[in-house]
Motif scaffolding. Structure first.
Motif, PDB file in Angstrom:
ATOM      1  N   ASN A 132       0.827  -1.215   0.000  1.00  0.00           N
ATOM      2  CA  ASN A 132       0.000   0.000   0.000  1.00  0.00           C
ATOM      3  C   ASN A 132       0.860   1.262   0.000  1.00  0.00           C
ATOM      4  O   ASN A 132       1.794   1.372   0.801  1.00  0.00           O
ATOM      5  CB  ASN A 132      -0.898   0.040   1.245  1.00  0.00           C
TER       6      ASN A 132
ATOM      7  N   ASP B 177      -6.780  -4.939  -7.457  1.00  0.00           N
ATOM      8  CA  ASP B 177      -5.425  -5.263  -7.016  1.00  0.00           C
ATOM      9  C   ASP B 177      -5.130  -6.737  -7.237  1.00  0.00           C
ATOM     10  O   ASP B 177      -5.857  -7.611  -6.758  1.00  0.00           O
ATOM     11  CB  ASP B 177      -5.262  -4.915  -5.531  1.00  0.00           C
TER      12      ASP B 177
ATOM     13  N   GLU C  69      -8.271  -7.625  -4.008  1.00  0.00           N
ATOM     14  CA  GLU C  69      -9.476  -6.854  -3.702  1.00  0.00           C
ATOM     15  C   GLU C  69      -9.824  -5.928  -4.842  1.00  0.00           C
ATOM     16  O   GLU C  69      -9.016  -5.674  -5.734  1.00  0.00           O
ATOM     17  CB  GLU C  69      -9.335  -6.077  -2.390  1.00  0.00           C
TER      18      GLU C  69
HETATM   19 MG    MG Z   1      -5.434  -3.078  -0.818  1.00  0.00          MG
END
Ligand code: MG
Ligand code: ADP
Length: 301
Positions: free
Chosen positions: A213, A248, A260
């Motif tokens: 992230n 993703d 996700e």
């Molecule tokens: Mg994520």
């Protein structure tokens, strides 16, 4: 057109870029903080009031609903849908994508590649759960975590067992997932609009972090997708029912796996990494697709 950007903060990069792109295309833009909206949900003529004023004349809205306000935010989007205002992402699709368990079940049903993932309730079942996903190392995730918070890598069986037991003891819902080690702390963000991946980047986690992230200090670079990755991303977005999304993927030994599908993907990282006008592409999609009462569910789901 008059287009609303449903966001709590006009100064955020994604919000300001959307406003800029709406204006650049010759339309009118208004940023609406959904937490400042109230509505009469039983009226025959549904309306929304924002800071005391009735919102009127909108052709479309772009929801940018933060994870912490999903419930209230989607209720406002649903009210727009009932008023016949086109929402680029439907309320039902946003709620669906916010729940990692529900999303994975829907994606699995359609044969999308996924990391082996388990879900359980009783501490007695922890050992079975761990062996079902292939043992340690494994990943434990809160059902509604975001930005890498609530994702834990348990390196050994003992660590996995105690962390899972702790979460279950707190009555917190978690997913237990196969760790895709070969991804090397990197993932691929595919920005999907309609049925196309319009931009993609590889995100690499900060040194020593398995989470890629950008909010956790990851860095992004341009990447070329394989045709399989491209089609997986487009299919996943379609299954979730999202017109604009960030899918993703991890590159696993058994092909691309979806982690996700985000309903409010950030624009800052992807525009910087790819040098593309993603905000402008969202506005073009709205120009082509916005029609009154076009929401398929019309807020019924
Ligand atoms: Mg994520
Ligand atoms: P969040 O919603 O908090 O972003 P994710 O499920 O996307 O949660 O996980 C955050 C990051 O952790 C991912 O971007 C990825 O880099 C890493 N990660 C998550 N699940 C796995 C997994 N099963 N195997 C390897 N890395 C993972």
């Amino acid at each position: 057109m008059k287009i609303g950007v449903l966001s709590r903060d006009a100064k955020l990069y994604s919000t300001s870029r959307l406003v800029e792109a709406i204006k650049a295309a010759g339309h009118e833009a208004q940023v609406i903080d959904v937490t400042r909206c109230y509505m009469n949900i039983t009226s025959h003529n549904p309306g929304i009031y924002f800071k005391g004023e009735k919102l009127e004349g909108f052709d479309a809205v772009i929801p940018r609903i933060g994870a912490s306000i999903t419930f209230y935010g989607t209720s406002v989007v649903r009210q727009f849908e009932m008023m016949g205002v086109y929402s680029v992402n439907e309320s039902v699709a946003i709620s669906r994508s916010r729940d990692k368990l529900r999303s994975l079940q829907l994606l699995a049903r359609k044969g999308i590649g996924l990391p082996v993932t388990g879900f359980a309730r009783r501490p007695d079942d922890v050992e079975g759960l761990i062996s079902m996903v292939g043992g340690a190392p494994l990943v434990i995730k809160l059902l509604e975590g975001t930005q890498g918070i609530g994702v834990v890598l348990a390196e050994t069986e003992n660590a996995a067992k105690s962390v899972i037991e702790a979460f279950l003891g707190l009555k917190t819902n978690i997913l237990v997932q196969e760790f895709i080690k070969e991804a090397g702390g990197a993932d691929i963000r595919c920005f999907v609009i309609g049925d196309k991946v319009v931009a993609a980047m590889k995100r690499q986690g900060a040194e020593g972090d398995f989470r890629s992230n950008l909010h956790r200090g990851g860095s992004a670079e341009l990447i070329k997708l394989t045709p399989e990755e491209r089609s997986t991303a487009v299919r996943a977005a379609g299954i979730m029912g999202l017109n604009v999304s960030g899918v993703d993927l991890l590159r696993s030994n058994h092909g691309p796996v979806v982690m996700e599908v985000n309903s409010s993907p950030g624009l800052s990282g992807i525009e910087a990494a790819t040098d593309k006008d993603v905000a402008g592409m969202i506005v073009s999609f709205i120009e082509k697709n916005a029609k009154p009462f076009k929401t398929k569910t019309r807020g019924r789901g």
